[in-house]
Design a protein around this motif. Sequence first.
Motif, PDB file in Angstrom:
ATOM      1  N   VAL A 171     -22.036 -20.541 169.355  1.00  0.00           N
ATOM      2  CA  VAL A 171     -21.814 -19.463 170.326  1.00  0.00           C
ATOM      3  C   VAL A 171     -22.780 -18.319 170.078  1.00  0.00           C
ATOM      4  O   VAL A 171     -23.374 -17.779 171.015  1.00  0.00           O
ATOM      5  CB  VAL A 171     -20.342 -18.987 170.273  1.00  0.00           C
ATOM      6  CG1 VAL A 171     -20.158 -17.693 171.032  1.00  0.00           C
ATOM      7  CG2 VAL A 171     -19.427 -20.058 170.833  1.00  0.00           C
ATOM      8  N   CYS A 172     -22.964 -17.939 168.827  1.00  0.00           N
ATOM      9  CA  CYS A 172     -23.887 -16.852 168.504  1.00  0.00           C
ATOM     10  C   CYS A 172     -25.329 -17.223 168.829  1.00  0.00           C
ATOM     11  O   CYS A 172     -26.111 -16.377 169.271  1.00  0.00           O
ATOM     12  CB  CYS A 172     -23.780 -16.462 167.042  1.00  0.00           C
ATOM     13  SG  CYS A 172     -22.228 -15.694 166.649  1.00  0.00           S
ATOM     14  N   ILE A 215     -26.315 -19.272 171.271  1.00  0.00           N
ATOM     15  CA  ILE A 215     -26.475 -19.233 172.730  1.00  0.00           C
ATOM     16  C   ILE A 215     -26.444 -17.797 173.240  1.00  0.00           C
ATOM     17  O   ILE A 215     -27.304 -17.391 174.037  1.00  0.00           O
ATOM     18  CB  ILE A 215     -25.381 -20.091 173.401  1.00  0.00           C
ATOM     19  CG1 ILE A 215     -25.620 -21.561 173.068  1.00  0.00           C
ATOM     20  CG2 ILE A 215     -25.357 -19.873 174.903  1.00  0.00           C
ATOM     21  CD1 ILE A 215     -24.479 -22.479 173.451  1.00  0.00           C
ATOM     22  N   LEU A 216     -25.454 -17.014 172.795  1.00  0.00           N
ATOM     23  CA  LEU A 216     -25.359 -15.630 173.244  1.00  0.00           C
ATOM     24  C   LEU A 216     -26.464 -14.747 172.664  1.00  0.00           C
ATOM     25  O   LEU A 216     -26.729 -13.669 173.189  1.00  0.00           O
ATOM     26  CB  LEU A 216     -23.987 -15.060 172.897  1.00  0.00           C
ATOM     27  CG  LEU A 216     -22.815 -15.663 173.662  1.00  0.00           C
ATOM     28  CD1 LEU A 216     -21.515 -15.071 173.154  1.00  0.00           C
ATOM     29  CD2 LEU A 216     -22.968 -15.455 175.153  1.00  0.00           C
ATOM     30  N   GLY A 217     -27.100 -15.201 171.609  1.00  0.00           N
ATOM     31  CA  GLY A 217     -28.189 -14.442 171.010  1.00  0.00           C
ATOM     32  C   GLY A 217     -29.355 -14.241 171.945  1.00  0.00           C
ATOM     33  O   GLY A 217     -30.089 -13.257 171.838  1.00  0.00           O
ATOM     34  N   ILE A 243     -29.006 -13.703 175.100  1.00  0.00           N
ATOM     35  CA  ILE A 243     -28.603 -12.711 176.091  1.00  0.00           C
ATOM     36  C   ILE A 243     -28.516 -11.324 175.456  1.00  0.00           C
ATOM     37  O   ILE A 243     -29.110 -10.366 175.943  1.00  0.00           O
ATOM     38  CB  ILE A 243     -27.237 -13.112 176.707  1.00  0.00           C
ATOM     39  CG1 ILE A 243     -27.374 -14.477 177.393  1.00  0.00           C
ATOM     40  CG2 ILE A 243     -26.754 -12.064 177.695  1.00  0.00           C
ATOM     41  CD1 ILE A 243     -26.066 -15.113 177.758  1.00  0.00           C
ATOM     42  N   PHE A 244     -27.781 -11.212 174.364  1.00  0.00           N
ATOM     43  CA  PHE A 244     -27.612  -9.934 173.677  1.00  0.00           C
ATOM     44  C   PHE A 244     -28.316 -10.034 172.325  1.00  0.00           C
ATOM     45  O   PHE A 244     -27.681 -10.168 171.285  1.00  0.00           O
ATOM     46  CB  PHE A 244     -26.125  -9.631 173.464  1.00  0.00           C
ATOM     47  CG  PHE A 244     -25.318  -9.654 174.721  1.00  0.00           C
ATOM     48  CD1 PHE A 244     -25.375  -8.597 175.599  1.00  0.00           C
ATOM     49  CD2 PHE A 244     -24.516 -10.746 175.023  1.00  0.00           C
ATOM     50  CE1 PHE A 244     -24.628  -8.609 176.760  1.00  0.00           C
ATOM     51  CE2 PHE A 244     -23.771 -10.775 176.182  1.00  0.00           C
ATOM     52  CZ  PHE A 244     -23.825  -9.712 177.059  1.00  0.00           C
ATOM     53  N   PHE A 287     -26.165 -10.261 168.392  1.00  0.00           N
ATOM     54  CA  PHE A 287     -25.800 -11.646 168.136  1.00  0.00           C
ATOM     55  C   PHE A 287     -26.760 -12.351 167.192  1.00  0.00           C
ATOM     56  O   PHE A 287     -26.361 -13.259 166.483  1.00  0.00           O
ATOM     57  CB  PHE A 287     -25.635 -12.417 169.447  1.00  0.00           C
ATOM     58  CG  PHE A 287     -24.365 -12.076 170.150  1.00  0.00           C
ATOM     59  CD1 PHE A 287     -23.153 -12.538 169.681  1.00  0.00           C
ATOM     60  CD2 PHE A 287     -24.363 -11.252 171.254  1.00  0.00           C
ATOM     61  CE1 PHE A 287     -21.968 -12.213 170.297  1.00  0.00           C
ATOM     62  CE2 PHE A 287     -23.181 -10.925 171.884  1.00  0.00           C
ATOM     63  CZ  PHE A 287     -21.978 -11.405 171.404  1.00  0.00           C
TER      64      PHE A 287
END
Length: 172
Positions: A30-31, A33-35, A37-38, A42
């Motif tokens: 999750v981190c 993938i979200l890294g 974006i943010f 992340f």
Amino acid sequence: MKYKLDEYSEELKLNVEATFTLIDFTALIVCFILGFIFAVFFWIFFIAVFIKVFASHEFIFNTDTYSVTQNIRWFSYLKIKRREFSFGEVKCIRFSNEESGNVLQETMKLKEWFTIDFILKSNFSRIVKVPEDELPQADELYLVLKERVGEFFKFETDIVYIEKPESEETGF
């Protein structure tokens, strides 16, 4: 929890790895993938989870110089010296469940954690922290350490058995 104990002529080397759980894997993915974006927040969290998952702690007990060296190893290739302290700084090696307590899962439940720590004169250094289902491995590690380096250190066991409440539902 996995550990490996190597004995040389003047050194005793202990390598401890934490258990890789499904929660660690999920947080890692999750981190990652979200890294994208943010990025900043992340990526920092992703690196922290990556270090926890793939790092092991190595303790080298040098009986020639009477010192303990704590290293952090990644993938058995990269080794970084975290700290070094003398045998004289160690008050004791303690096996305890003092970090046990209530955790929020579906409701508040009692969760037992067992730790093996170096209690130093000014602070402490953690060897391992395991859940209740890994207690036999932690107990075995504690007894092996006591047998191998018991003449140099004082060993303490501080386990208090906490009784579970009669009703499983607890309110806030």
